[in-house]
Design a protein around this motif. Structure first.
Motif, PDB file in Angstrom:
ATOM      1  N   ASN A  78       0.838  -1.198   0.000  1.00 15.97           N
ATOM      2  CA  ASN A  78       0.000   0.000   0.000  1.00 15.97           C
ATOM      3  C   ASN A  78       0.879   1.257   0.000  1.00 15.97           C
ATOM      4  O   ASN A  78       0.525   2.277  -0.584  1.00 15.97           O
ATOM      5  CB  ASN A  78      -0.906  -0.011   1.231  1.00 15.97           C
ATOM      6  N   ARG A  79       2.040   1.158   0.658  1.00 14.53           N
ATOM      7  CA  ARG A  79       2.957   2.302   0.710  1.00 14.53           C
ATOM      8  C   ARG A  79       3.474   2.647  -0.680  1.00 14.53           C
ATOM      9  O   ARG A  79       3.720   3.805  -0.995  1.00 14.53           O
ATOM     10  CB  ARG A  79       4.141   1.930   1.617  1.00 14.53           C
ATOM     11  N   THR A  80       3.640   1.635  -1.528  1.00 17.07           N
ATOM     12  CA  THR A  80       4.164   1.840  -2.867  1.00 17.07           C
ATOM     13  C   THR A  80       3.151   2.495  -3.789  1.00 17.07           C
ATOM     14  O   THR A  80       3.527   3.208  -4.716  1.00 17.07           O
ATOM     15  CB  THR A  80       4.599   0.480  -3.467  1.00 17.07           C
ATOM     16  N   CYS A  81       1.865   2.269  -3.525  1.00 18.08           N
ATOM     17  CA  CYS A  81       0.870   2.733  -4.493  1.00 18.08           C
ATOM     18  C   CYS A  81      -0.116   3.739  -3.910  1.00 18.08           C
ATOM     19  O   CYS A  81      -0.136   4.894  -4.344  1.00 18.08           O
ATOM     20  CB  CYS A  81       0.144   1.553  -5.124  1.00 18.08           C
ATOM     21  N   HIS A  82      -0.936   3.356  -2.933  1.00 14.80           N
ATOM     22  CA  HIS A  82      -2.060   4.216  -2.566  1.00 14.80           C
ATOM     23  C   HIS A  82      -2.003   4.795  -1.159  1.00 14.80           C
ATOM     24  O   HIS A  82      -3.014   5.299  -0.659  1.00 14.80           O
ATOM     25  CB  HIS A  82      -3.382   3.465  -2.750  1.00 14.80           C
ATOM     26  N   ALA A  83      -0.851   4.784  -0.517  1.00 15.00           N
ATOM     27  CA  ALA A  83      -0.759   5.447   0.787  1.00 15.00           C
ATOM     28  C   ALA A  83      -1.143   6.925   0.697  1.00 15.00           C
ATOM     29  O   ALA A  83      -1.794   7.454   1.618  1.00 15.00           O
ATOM     30  CB  ALA A  83       0.646   5.291   1.365  1.00 15.00           C
ATOM     31  N   PRO A  84      -0.792   7.663  -0.378  1.00 20.89           N
ATOM     32  CA  PRO A  84      -1.255   9.051  -0.477  1.00 20.89           C
ATOM     33  C   PRO A  84      -2.775   9.170  -0.542  1.00 20.89           C
ATOM     34  O   PRO A  84      -3.341  10.143  -0.024  1.00 20.89           O
ATOM     35  CB  PRO A  84      -0.601   9.549  -1.772  1.00 20.89           C
ATOM     36  N   SER A  85      -3.437   8.196  -1.166  1.00 24.00           N
ATOM     37  CA  SER A  85      -4.900   8.231  -1.220  1.00 24.00           C
ATOM     38  C   SER A  85      -5.495   8.084   0.167  1.00 24.00           C
ATOM     39  O   SER A  85      -6.414   8.822   0.558  1.00 24.00           O
ATOM     40  CB  SER A  85      -5.425   7.115  -2.136  1.00 24.00           C
ATOM     41  N   VAL A  86      -4.964   7.118   0.926  1.00 23.87           N
ATOM     42  CA  VAL A  86      -5.449   6.910   2.291  1.00 23.87           C
ATOM     43  C   VAL A  86      -5.200   8.156   3.136  1.00 23.87           C
ATOM     44  O   VAL A  86      -6.085   8.619   3.870  1.00 23.87           O
ATOM     45  CB  VAL A  86      -4.771   5.676   2.910  1.00 23.87           C
ATOM     46  N   ALA A  87      -3.996   8.725   3.003  1.00 25.21           N
ATOM     47  CA  ALA A  87      -3.648   9.903   3.801  1.00 25.21           C
ATOM     48  C   ALA A  87      -4.541  11.084   3.459  1.00 25.21           C
ATOM     49  O   ALA A  87      -5.044  11.791   4.352  1.00 25.21           O
ATOM     50  CB  ALA A  87      -2.180  10.269   3.582  1.00 25.21           C
ATOM     51  N   GLY A  88      -4.753  11.342   2.174  1.00 23.95           N
ATOM     52  CA  GLY A  88      -5.569  12.482   1.771  1.00 23.95           C
ATOM     53  C   GLY A  88      -7.021  12.329   2.151  1.00 23.95           C
ATOM     54  O   GLY A  88      -7.646  13.252   2.706  1.00 23.95           O
ATOM     55  N   LEU A  89      -7.601  11.168   1.858  1.00 22.39           N
ATOM     56  CA  LEU A  89      -9.005  10.943   2.193  1.00 22.39           C
ATOM     57  C   LEU A  89      -9.225  10.970   3.705  1.00 22.39           C
ATOM     58  O   LEU A  89     -10.226  11.529   4.186  1.00 22.39           O
ATOM     59  CB  LEU A  89      -9.468   9.605   1.611  1.00 22.39           C
TER      60      LEU A  89
END
Length: 636
Positions: A78-89
């Motif tokens: 998840n850190r490689t791909c969508h961690a920014p999505s989780v953080a932003g949402l």
């Protein structure tokens, strides 16, 4: 390269891996972990969990790190791909999942795919997009390449790599200037609008066109289409997140939904599309360093106390290191032991040569996998698992937050063991008497601790064909979309307002220069999967192997023809690959995948610059040069 299925444990002796019994391998693994904790403390240990394995496995893996070892150093791809999505949402709405269902995609009037080649990277999701398009929905695609997804679009906005925030700001500025904001929603459910509006005011379509390469008229058309749609879905993938400012990119898109009220109601939403089958579920299960199962914050005493009572443990009251921070801790000598389940960071991480050196220097590396990956080749202990989806019982969670049952269809090869059983065997060797006689027992323990999963019994999951979280009770279902509270008339029901977040456009870290004049962006292709371990070793008319895709004008200027091998060099190293001509690339942009690292290790030249919030690397924007290979120069 074809990988052979692991069926025998391996241990390292004299610098070489040799076959071992299960008892010897488990003893070696446990002894190395115990020695690390005894000599250097629990935080010298890190767990890499697997986004392709079941929710149940991920739950037990993070429990192992926290309850057995005493560290929150657990993370996954998840850190490689969508961690920014989780953080932003999570920053704006309080939870890190996509807000809509696939059915809502089909019922939308407008779909915006931003930085997403969904047809190749998310073909099941794209099937729902096509249903909407055939019903009459408009499709806008924002992408530097004219992908097979863009070929289906009503409008394709070909922006320069790394200019997503500038484009989002210009769309927002046009919506505001045209009087198309949803003022009722903004006043009722948000905060910070005035500061945000002032910040984006300078981004006229004409200014943004110069920065992004997208014509002003297309920026205006997207702004009006998105604001005027009744039901609009804004979806993104790694083209947004795999940047040094990935979280800011996500926040820029969220701001557009807040401007127009396209969130919190049926048919309108914000959706990060997950690439592996259980990336969403791994995070949901707590295989991340700052949240326990159900996205419960580790820093809250009442949350830790609940889990401590259940597990008989004492969870550290601090966030652990995420994947990127664990690699940095390896550099400092502070993290010396890793337990990697189903992950292949030696080939999947940016600047992979540096990652390999870090993994080689570990005092104790345990790898649990179904193949002898390049990461497993470096291990001190290799444990053959039954992680293949068709050999497992349990659940997965997809991009629409839907938890679904999976059932064992095939027996694992003789000699391999179930992932959860392996973890329990290690836990017992380290003083914790764990027993789970079936996957359902793990699930029931987890849902007793996670309110958003509490109502999801195995029986209900089977009867209903899956359930979207949240599902807090066994006698009802929540709406298919999240954040309906924002539309409530009662202020008390609305809760905290969703904030507009001011973010700054910043260009890629790896600067283009006369020495490195081309921009390399990376991504996926339909015919292959990740680092090729699971999809390698077979022939198909679709498969063409790795290529360097160039605009024909760039190839001509370099004196290259299709099929000719060229040397690709970045500030980190060089590789060789055959050239493929792609008129869908704008001049100055090159494209490669990471599917064939055994032949062409693309990630050895990508940049490790990371998002400071999420830790995700800037895979999408490396500076390179391309040279012909002379007759006197070896090809590899």
């Amino acid at each position: 390269m074809a990988y052979t299925r692991l069926t025998t444990p391996l241990v390292r002796d004299g610098g070489e891996l040799r076959p071992a019994s299960w008892d010897e391998a488990l003893d070696r693994a446990a002894e190395g972990i115990a020695e690390t904790v005894r000599e250097r403390g629990a935080d010298a240990f890190g767990m890499f969990s697997c986004a392709r394995s079941t929710n149940e496995m991920n739950y037990v893996a993070q429990k192992f790190a926290r309850a057995v070892i005493g560290t929150n150093n657990v993370d996954s791809c998840n850190r490689t791909c969508h961690a920014p999505s989780v953080a932003g949402l999570a920053q704006v709405f309080g939870s890190g999942g996509g807000t809509s269902s696939y059915q809502e995609i089909e019922d939308a009037d407008l779909i915006v795919l931003w930085g997403s080649n969904a047809r190749e990277a998310h073909p099941i999701f794209f099937h729902h997009v096509l249903k909407a398009v055939r019903r009459g929905a408009r499709l806008f695609v924002v992408d530097p390449r004219r992908t097979s997804t863009a070929q289906w679009a009503d409008r394709w906005l070909q922006l320069d790599v790394g200019t997503d925030i500038a484009l989002a700001h210009a769309v927002a500025r046009q919506i505001i200037a045209s009087g198309l904001v949803n003022r009722t929603f903004i006043d009722r459910a948000t905060e910070g609008f005035d500061d945000y509006a002032a910040d984006v005011a300078k981004w006229t379509p004409e200014v943004a066109a110069l920065e992004t390469g997208v014509p002003a008229e297309l920026i205006e058309e997207l702004a009006h289409a998105y604001a005027n749609a009744d039901r609009a879905q804004l979806c993104w993938t790694l083209g947004i997140t795999e940047h040094h400012n990935g979280t800011d990119n996500v926040l820029a898109l969220i701001n557009l939904a807040l401007l127009t009220g396209h969130v919190g109601r049926y048919g309108s939403g914000l959706n990060p599309l997950r690439g592996q089958n259980n990336v969403q579920g791994g995070g949901d299960m707590g295989a991340i360093p700052n949240r326990l199962p159900g996205f419960q914050d580790i820093l809250l005493p009442e949350v830790r106390e609940k889990f401590d009572r259940s597990w008989g443990s004492a969870i550290p009251p601090r966030y652990g290191w995420h994947l990127t921070q664990m690699f940095e801790a390896m550099d400092r000598g502070e993290l010396t032991a890793v337990y990697a389940i189903g992950e292949n960071p030696v080939q999947s991480e940016a600047d992979s040569g540096r990652t390999r050196k870090r993994m080689e220097n570990l005092r104790h590396l345990v790898v649990q996998d179904i193949f002898l990956t390049k990461t497993a080749e470096l291990a001190h202990v290799v444990l053959p698992a039954t992680a293949a989806w068709c050999e497992s019982e349990g659940t997965f969670t997809n991009s629409e937050r839907r938890v679904q049952r999976v059932r064992k269809a095939l027996d694992a090869p003789e000699g391999a063991r179930d992932d959860i059983d392996i973890l329990c065997e290690l836990a017992r060797r380290l003083g914790h008497d764990w027993h789970y006689d079936r996957a359902e027992a793990v699930w029931d323990e987890m849902r007793a601790l996670s309110p958003m999963h509490a109502g999801m019994t195995y029986q209900r999951l089977a009867d209903l064909g899956g359930i979207q979280w949240p599902c807090p009770t066994e006698d009802g279902l929540e709406p298919s979309y999240l954040h309906s509270r924002l539309w409530a008339d009662d202020p008390a029901e609305r809760g905290d307002p969703a904030p507009f977040v001011v973010v700054e456009h910043r260009r890629p870290v790896d600067e283009l220069t006369a020495e490195f004049p081309l921009r390399l962006t990376t991504g996926r292709r339909l015919d292959s999967y990740n680092t090729g371990v699971q999809s390698g070793g077979f022939s198909s008319p679709l498969r063409r192997g790795e290529t360097l895709d160039l605009n024909p004008a760039d190839a001509e200027a370099l004196g290259l023809v299709a099929g000719e091998r060229a040397r690709i060099t970045s500030r980190r190293g060089s590789i060789v690959a055959p050239v493929r001509l792609d008129p869908g690339l704008r001049p100055g942009l090159a494209f490669m995948t990471f599917h064939f690292p055994d032949e062409v290790d693309v990630n050895s030249i990508t940049i490790e610059a990371t998002d400071p919030v999420a830790g995700t690397a800037e895979y999408k924007a490396s500076a390179i040069r391309v040279d012909r290979i002379g007759d006197a120069e070896p090809a590899a």
